[in-house]
Motif scaffolding. Structure first.
Motif, PDB file in Angstrom:
ATOM      1  N   ARG A 213     -34.006  24.502  21.998  1.00 18.22           N
ATOM      2  CA  ARG A 213     -34.937  23.346  21.868  1.00 18.22           C
ATOM      3  C   ARG A 213     -35.276  22.535  23.106  1.00 18.22           C
ATOM      4  O   ARG A 213     -36.353  22.086  23.230  1.00 18.22           O
ATOM      5  N   ASN A 214     -34.367  22.277  23.879  1.00 17.02           N
ATOM      6  CA  ASN A 214     -34.486  21.622  25.219  1.00 17.02           C
ATOM      7  C   ASN A 214     -35.430  22.391  26.220  1.00 17.02           C
ATOM      8  O   ASN A 214     -36.306  21.889  26.771  1.00 17.02           O
ATOM      9  N   MET A 215     -35.281  23.626  25.989  1.00 14.26           N
ATOM     10  CA  MET A 215     -36.369  24.490  27.320  1.00 14.26           C
ATOM     11  C   MET A 215     -37.575  24.507  26.476  1.00 14.26           C
ATOM     12  O   MET A 215     -38.582  24.223  27.432  1.00 14.26           O
ATOM     13  N   LEU A 216     -37.789  24.264  25.182  1.00 14.20           N
ATOM     14  CA  LEU A 216     -39.260  24.128  24.668  1.00 14.20           C
ATOM     15  C   LEU A 216     -39.680  22.758  24.979  1.00 14.20           C
ATOM     16  O   LEU A 216     -40.926  22.573  25.444  1.00 14.20           O
ATOM     17  N   ARG A 217     -39.051  21.554  24.810  1.00  7.66           N
ATOM     18  CA  ARG A 217     -39.364  20.469  25.269  1.00  7.66           C
ATOM     19  C   ARG A 217     -39.598  20.142  26.598  1.00  7.66           C
ATOM     20  O   ARG A 217     -40.849  19.746  26.869  1.00  7.66           O
ATOM     21  N   LYS A 218     -38.791  20.961  27.295  1.00 10.46           N
ATOM     22  CA  LYS A 218     -39.069  20.733  29.000  1.00 10.46           C
ATOM     23  C   LYS A 218     -40.240  21.345  29.385  1.00 10.46           C
ATOM     24  O   LYS A 218     -40.927  20.936  30.429  1.00 10.46           O
ATOM     25  N   THR A 219     -40.696  22.535  28.832  1.00 12.65           N
ATOM     26  CA  THR A 219     -41.454  23.317  29.426  1.00 12.65           C
ATOM     27  C   THR A 219     -42.983  22.912  28.783  1.00 12.65           C
ATOM     28  O   THR A 219     -44.083  23.450  29.078  1.00 12.65           O
ATOM     29  N   GLY A 220     -42.844  22.458  27.410  1.00 15.27           N
ATOM     30  CA  GLY A 220     -44.105  21.967  26.537  1.00 15.27           C
ATOM     31  C   GLY A 220     -44.633  23.313  25.708  1.00 15.27           C
ATOM     32  O   GLY A 220     -45.695  23.201  25.225  1.00 15.27           O
ATOM     33  N   PHE A 221     -43.856  24.265  25.864  1.00 18.46           N
ATOM     34  CA  PHE A 221     -44.369  25.497  24.823  1.00 18.46           C
ATOM     35  C   PHE A 221     -43.957  25.189  23.362  1.00 18.46           C
ATOM     36  O   PHE A 221     -42.858  24.387  22.920  1.00 18.46           O
ATOM     37  N   ASN A 222     -44.666  25.961  22.534  1.00 19.10           N
ATOM     38  CA  ASN A 222     -44.613  25.667  21.066  1.00 19.10           C
ATOM     39  C   ASN A 222     -43.505  26.595  20.299  1.00 19.10           C
ATOM     40  O   ASN A 222     -43.022  26.409  19.321  1.00 19.10           O
ATOM     41  N   ASN A 223     -43.354  27.821  21.163  1.00 20.50           N
ATOM     42  CA  ASN A 223     -42.071  28.828  20.753  1.00 20.50           C
ATOM     43  C   ASN A 223     -41.556  29.645  21.654  1.00 20.50           C
ATOM     44  O   ASN A 223     -42.124  29.677  22.880  1.00 20.50           O
ATOM     45  N   THR A 224     -40.541  30.245  21.224  1.00 23.28           N
ATOM     46  CA  THR A 224     -39.771  30.894  22.457  1.00 23.28           C
ATOM     47  C   THR A 224     -40.586  32.225  22.852  1.00 23.28           C
ATOM     48  O   THR A 224     -40.332  32.457  23.928  1.00 23.28           O
ATOM     49  N   GLN A 225     -41.508  32.684  22.155  1.00 21.42           N
ATOM     50  CA  GLN A 225     -42.358  33.666  22.603  1.00 21.42           C
ATOM     51  C   GLN A 225     -43.196  33.429  23.817  1.00 21.42           C
ATOM     52  O   GLN A 225     -43.049  33.793  24.859  1.00 21.42           O
ATOM     53  N   GLN A 226     -43.586  32.216  24.022  1.00 20.81           N
ATOM     54  CA  GLN A 226     -44.518  31.700  24.819  1.00 20.81           C
ATOM     55  C   GLN A 226     -43.357  31.320  26.038  1.00 20.81           C
ATOM     56  O   GLN A 226     -43.557  31.418  27.370  1.00 20.81           O
ATOM     57  N   LEU A 227     -42.308  30.927  25.653  1.00 17.33           N
ATOM     58  CA  LEU A 227     -41.222  30.456  26.933  1.00 17.33           C
ATOM     59  C   LEU A 227     -40.886  31.939  27.656  1.00 17.33           C
ATOM     60  O   LEU A 227     -40.850  31.773  28.865  1.00 17.33           O
ATOM     61  N   VAL A 228     -40.720  32.723  26.821  1.00 18.73           N
ATOM     62  CA  VAL A 228     -40.012  33.970  27.482  1.00 18.73           C
ATOM     63  C   VAL A 228     -41.302  34.547  28.484  1.00 18.73           C
ATOM     64  O   VAL A 228     -41.163  35.052  29.523  1.00 18.73           O
ATOM     65  N   GLY A 229     -42.467  34.684  27.718  1.00 18.67           N
ATOM     66  CA  GLY A 229     -43.663  34.996  28.451  1.00 18.67           C
ATOM     67  C   GLY A 229     -43.729  34.272  29.790  1.00 18.67           C
ATOM     68  O   GLY A 229     -43.966  35.177  31.084  1.00 18.67           O
ATOM     69  N   TRP A 230     -43.727  33.081  29.829  1.00 21.13           N
ATOM     70  CA  TRP A 230     -43.807  32.374  30.816  1.00 21.13           C
ATOM     71  C   TRP A 230     -42.650  32.574  32.070  1.00 21.13           C
ATOM     72  O   TRP A 230     -42.870  32.757  33.136  1.00 21.13           O
ATOM     73  N   ALA A 231     -41.489  32.761  31.571  1.00 21.96           N
ATOM     74  CA  ALA A 231     -40.310  33.229  32.390  1.00 21.96           C
ATOM     75  C   ALA A 231     -40.385  34.422  33.074  1.00 21.96           C
ATOM     76  O   ALA A 231     -40.094  34.548  34.283  1.00 21.96           O
ATOM     77  N   VAL A 232     -40.826  35.406  32.391  1.00 25.92           N
ATOM     78  CA  VAL A 232     -41.410  36.778  33.030  1.00 25.92           C
ATOM     79  C   VAL A 232     -42.295  36.646  34.229  1.00 25.92           C
ATOM     80  O   VAL A 232     -42.099  37.123  35.098  1.00 25.92           O
ATOM     81  N   ARG A 233     -43.205  35.884  33.782  1.00 23.53           N
ATOM     82  CA  ARG A 233     -44.447  35.896  34.729  1.00 23.53           C
ATOM     83  C   ARG A 233     -44.044  35.197  35.891  1.00 23.53           C
ATOM     84  O   ARG A 233     -44.444  35.317  36.918  1.00 23.53           O
ATOM     85  N   GLU A 234     -43.100  34.074  35.749  1.00 24.19           N
ATOM     86  CA  GLU A 234     -42.429  33.290  36.860  1.00 24.19           C
ATOM     87  C   GLU A 234     -41.480  34.025  37.482  1.00 24.19           C
ATOM     88  O   GLU A 234     -40.875  33.517  38.751  1.00 24.19           O
ATOM     89  N   GLY A 235     -41.030  35.222  37.038  1.00 22.17           N
ATOM     90  CA  GLY A 235     -39.800  35.906  37.740  1.00 22.17           C
ATOM     91  C   GLY A 235     -38.653  35.360  37.423  1.00 22.17           C
ATOM     92  O   GLY A 235     -37.497  35.828  38.144  1.00 22.17           O
ATOM     93  N   LEU A 236     -38.470  34.606  36.390  1.00 29.04           N
ATOM     94  CA  LEU A 236     -37.146  34.286  35.982  1.00 29.04           C
ATOM     95  C   LEU A 236     -36.315  35.182  35.243  1.00 29.04           C
ATOM     96  O   LEU A 236     -35.062  35.084  35.046  1.00 29.04           O
ATOM     97  N   LEU A 237     -37.120  36.431  34.710  1.00 27.57           N
ATOM     98  CA  LEU A 237     -36.323  37.192  34.025  1.00 27.57           C
ATOM     99  C   LEU A 237     -36.809  38.476  34.573  1.00 27.57           C
ATOM    100  O   LEU A 237     -37.909  38.689  34.997  1.00 27.57           O
ATOM    101  N   LYS A 238     -35.924  39.447  34.401  1.00 28.31           N
ATOM    102  CA  LYS A 238     -36.386  40.846  34.959  1.00 28.31           C
ATOM    103  C   LYS A 238     -36.721  41.722  33.742  1.00 28.31           C
ATOM    104  O   LYS A 238     -36.499  41.599  32.727  1.00 28.31           O
TER     105      LYS A 238
END
Length: 69
Positions: A44-69
């Motif tokens: 919940r906190n990650m979604l709030r901090k990033t402004g995304f609506n769901n976990t899929q958007q959050l994960v996609g962003w993290a991949v694009r930013e190089g936070l996840l391998k």
């Protein structure tokens, strides 16, 4: 969306890494030795901090930013 990469805590990044690997909140809790409720709070906190609506958007962003391998 212009998110800042350092917006997430180390704990949140650990949880996000496991979410992206397909682990459930319960399995993440067991692996990190935290409660399922704490995992859900991190999510919940990650979604709030990033402004995304769901976990899929959050994960996609993290991949694009190089936070996840």
């Amino acid at each position: 969306m212009g998110k800042e990469i350092d917006v997430l805590s180390k704990s949140e990044l650990r949880v996000l890494t496991l979410i992206s690997a397909g682990f459930t909140s319960e399995a993440i809790g067991l692996k990190l030795e935290i409660t399922k409720s704490t995992v859900q709070t991190h999510r919940r906190n990650m979604l709030r901090k990033t402004g995304f609506n769901n976990t899929q958007q959050l994960v996609g962003w993290a991949v694009r930013e190089g936070l996840l391998k």
